[in-house]
Design an enzyme around this catalytic site. Structure first.
Site, short mmCIF file in Angstrom:
data_model
loop_
_atom_site.label_atom_id
_atom_site.label_comp_id
_atom_site.label_asym_id
_atom_site.label_seq_id
_atom_site.Cartn_x
_atom_site.Cartn_y
_atom_site.Cartn_z
N GLY A 185 0.81 -1.22 0.00
CA GLY A 185 0.00 0.00 0.00
C GLY A 185 0.84 1.26 0.00
O GLY A 185 0.52 2.24 -0.68
N ASP A 186 1.93 1.24 0.75
CA ASP A 186 2.85 2.38 0.77
C ASP A 186 3.50 2.57 -0.60
O ASP A 186 3.70 3.69 -1.06
CB ASP A 186 3.94 2.18 1.83
CG ASP A 186 3.36 1.79 3.18
OD1 ASP A 186 2.28 2.29 3.53
OD2 ASP A 186 4.00 0.98 3.88
#
Length: 306
Positions: free
Chosen positions: A250-251
Site C-alpha cells: 500500500g505504501d
C-alpha cells in the site's frame, strides 16, 4: 520537495523459523533488519523510482539511531526529531507464520517534540508534497493529522494521507489532494465492505463529498480504483504475479502514484504507476525497484491495448 512523516518508525526484524514450536527455543533460518514505518516505506520506493524525498518523524534511543542510519544509507534525507527518553520500537515479523507480528509501542512523544515538528513543517513551501502515513504513538494527540492539515491549509502544499478511521476522517475538511483507503478501511468507516471495484466507487465519492479531492482505493487481489477530482474513474484488476510479500504494498502504491503525478501530472499515468508499484512490491521480497515497477507498468499498458 516531497516530505514524508512517520510518527512511530520502527526497526523491523524480519525472521523465518522452520518448524516453529511454541514454548521451545527456536532458531532462525532467515533474518533481515530494515527501517520500517509507512512514511519511510514511501520514501524508500520514491528513492527507488529516482525521486528524492525528506523523511520526517520521531526517533529515540539506540534503535532510533539505527533507523536513521539505515534511512540515510538508502540516500534518503532524514530530519528526525530525537527524544531523550525511551526507545524507538522494534517490530518482529515472523515470515514463516503468515501475518504473525509482534510490534513495539515506541517512545513517549513530548509536546516539545511535536512543537519542533510543527516548526519544521512550517518551512514547507508552495508546491511541496507532504505524505502523512500510518499510526501514531498512544502518547500523541489523536487529532495530530488534522492539526497539521489545518496549519498548512491555504499554502499550496499538496497533501497525501494514508491512515485509518478518525485519523483519515478528521483531515477531510482540509481537502487532501489524495487519500488511499483500502476496502477493509471503507468497511470501518461506512459499515459495509465492498467486494468489487465497482462497489467501491460510491464510497469513494462519499469521501469526496466529505472533502477529499482524489480517492485511491486499494483492494489487494481485486485491484484498485481511483475517483478523481475532475470526475474521472479509473479501475484496474490486480496485475498477474505471485504474492511474495504484502508488507509495504500500500505504501508503494502511494509512492508510485506520487511519482507518476510528478512525471506527467496526469491521473491515468499516476494511477497505473501506483498500481504497478504496489503490485511490484507485493511480487518482491523487498520494496519494488524501478525496473520491477516498469515491468509491471508495461504489462498493464499492454493489457489495456489488448
Amino acid at each position: 520537495m516531497i516530505y514524508t512523516v512517520t510518527f512511530n518508525p520502527s526497526l523491523d526484524y524480519i525472521v523465518s523459523v522452520d518448524d516453529f514450536q511454541l514454548g521451545m527455543t527456536n532458531r532462525t533460518s532467515f533474518e533481515l533488519m530494515l527501517p520500517g514505518g509507512k512514511g519511510i516505506n514511501v520514501s524508500t520506493v520514491l528513492g527507488n523510482l529516482g525521486i528524492p524525498s525528506t523523511a520526517l518523524g520521531f526517533a529515540a534511543g539506540f534503535v532510533g539511531d539505527e533507523i536513521v542510519r539505515r534511512v540515510e544509507q538508502m540516500h534518503i534525507k532524514s530530519e528526525f526529531i530525537y527524544s531523550e527518553k525511551g526507545c524507538s520500537r522494534i517490530n518482529v515479523k515472523l515470515k514463516s507464520i503468515e501475518g504473525t507480528e509482534i510490534n513495539g509501542n515506541g517512545p513517549d512523544i513530548s509536546e516539545d517534540m511535536i512543537a519542533q515538528l510543527m516548526e519544521r513543517l512550517d518551512r514547507l513551501q508552495e508546491g511541496d508534497i507532504l505524505v502523512l502515513a500510518g499510526s501514531i504513538p498512544s502518547t500523541m494527540p489523536d487529532d495530530i493529522y488534522s492539526t497539521i492539515m489545518k496549519r498548512l491549509s491555504g499554502r499550496g502544499i499538496m497533501t497525501v494521507v494514508d491512515a485509518t478511521q478518525d485519523l483519515l476522517l478528521n483531515v477531510l475538511p482540509y481537502h487532501p489532494f489524495l487519500i488511499k483507503p483500502n476496502n477493509h478501511e471503507l468497511a470501518e468507516i461506512f459499515g459495509a465492505e465492498p467486494q468489487t471495484r465497482e462497489a467501491c466507487v460510491p464510497f469513494a465519492k462519499k469521501l469526496q463529498e466529505m472533502g477529499a479531492q482524489n480517492v485511491l482505493v486499494s483492494m489487494a487481489g481485486e485491484g484498485a480504483i481511483l475517483v478523481t477530482a475532475d470526475g474521472q474513474i479509473f479501475s484496474s484488476p490486480a496485475p498477474k504475479g505471485t504474492l511474495v510479500n504484502g508488507v509495504g504494498a500500500g505504501d508503494s502504491m502511494v509512492a508510485g502514484f506520487v511519482a507518476g503525478w510528478m512525471e506527467q501530472t496526469a491521473y491515468k499515468h499516476a494511477f497505473y504507476m501506483g498500481v504497478a508499484a504496489g503490485s511490484a512490491s507485493a511480487f518482491s521480497e523487498y520494496l519494488a525497484t524501478r525496473q520491477e515497477v516498469d515491468a509491471v507498468y508495461k504489462s498493464l499498458m499492454e493489457n489495456m491495448e489488448g
